[in-house]
Scaffold this active site. Structure first.
Site, PDB file in Angstrom:
ATOM      1  N   GLU A  29       0.849  -1.196   0.000  1.00  0.00           N
ATOM      2  CA  GLU A  29       0.000   0.000   0.000  1.00  0.00           C
ATOM      3  C   GLU A  29       0.883   1.246   0.000  1.00  0.00           C
ATOM      4  O   GLU A  29       1.643   1.478   0.938  1.00  0.00           O
ATOM      5  CB  GLU A  29      -0.923   0.005   1.223  1.00  0.00           C
ATOM      6  CG  GLU A  29      -1.772   1.254   1.343  1.00  0.00           C
ATOM      7  CD  GLU A  29      -2.548   1.319   2.646  1.00  0.00           C
ATOM      8  OE1 GLU A  29      -2.866   2.445   3.089  1.00  0.00           O
ATOM      9  OE2 GLU A  29      -2.836   0.248   3.225  1.00  0.00           O
ATOM     10  N   LYS A  37     -11.673  -1.841   6.453  1.00  0.00           N
ATOM     11  CA  LYS A  37     -10.445  -1.694   7.232  1.00  0.00           C
ATOM     12  C   LYS A  37     -10.818  -1.199   8.628  1.00  0.00           C
ATOM     13  O   LYS A  37     -11.295  -0.065   8.779  1.00  0.00           O
ATOM     14  CB  LYS A  37      -9.484  -0.711   6.562  1.00  0.00           C
ATOM     15  CG  LYS A  37      -8.162  -0.568   7.308  1.00  0.00           C
ATOM     16  CD  LYS A  37      -7.234   0.433   6.645  1.00  0.00           C
ATOM     17  CE  LYS A  37      -7.538   1.845   7.089  1.00  0.00           C
ATOM     18  NZ  LYS A  37      -6.476   2.793   6.686  1.00  0.00           N
TER      19      LYS A  37
END
Length: 220
Positions: free
Chosen positions: A45, A134
């Site tokens: 990420e 998330k």
């Protein structure tokens, strides 16, 4: 509910660890990504708090195309989402639930992991078509929170992020997490001149812990 929810990649399902990279400039990413891949981490990420992500992502994707998926994180508005998608991001991650960001990814068929904390935020994100939610900041609530959420929402995929330590990875996976997101505990001092071989060792330790959980699941 959306009819075409983007699904998690086979890469993430096989290697359920997302490495969250924050640096002063995206030019610093490549050697760190190499070290992570060497340790078995396959999902990277790139956070937008790092300068130059949009300028560097195409080259990084080309360089590591056969070894890792490259996503863009800390996406907080629709413009950032569209730029990340246009740049070829394999997935999007947000720190908060922003409907426009989720819709942008869903419309392009790209996995999206919006940040959420409360059950209301999680359900909202899921209803908009999120691939998984998330859980952020995860360390505040601990792995037991997943079981509580899965009471009313048993099919909701959750990825804990924020304060997750390497040694906590098995607990989160055993609690039902789809994957885990690791930042500082995994990266350490990699962007401050630290030993990249030590980073590879930490990545390998995470990979080993994930494998142990899966072996126990199979044996059970």
């Amino acid at each position: 509910m959306p009819h075409h929810r983007p699904q998690p990649s086979q890469t993430l399902l096989a290697h359920p660890v997302i490495a969250v990279l924050r640096a002063s400039h995206a030019r610093e990413y490549a050697p760190v990504i190499e070290a992570l891949i060497a340790g078995g981490v396959r999902s990277i990420e790139l956070t937008l708090t790092t300068e130059g992500v949009f300028q560097e992502i195409a080259e990084l994707k080309t360089r590591f195309a056969d070894a890792a998926e490259i996503g863009v994180g800390t996406v907080t508005d629709a413009e950032q989402a569209q730029r990340a998608l246009d740049a070829g991001a394999d997935y999007l991650v947000t720190p908060v639930t922003v409907p426009e960001v989720i819709r942008a990814a869903v419309n392009r068929g790209v996995p999206v992991f919006p940040g959420a904390y409360s059950p209301t935020e999680m359900h909202t994100a899921w209803s908009l078509g999120a691939t998984a939610v998330k859980l952020f900041p995860a360390s505040v609530v601990g792995p037991g929170y997943i079981g509580q959420v899965h009471g009313p929402f048993p099919g909701l995929p959750i990825i804990p992020s924020g304060g997750v330590s390497i040694q906590d990875v098995p607990k989160w996976l055993q609690a039902g997490a789809l994957a885990v997101s690791l930042g500082g505990p995994l990266l350490g001092d990699a962007f401050k001149g630290g030993d990249l071989s030590a980073l590879t060792e930490r990545a390998a330790e995470v990979t080993r812990l994930v494998g142990n959980v899966r072996d126990r699941t199979v044996d059970a």
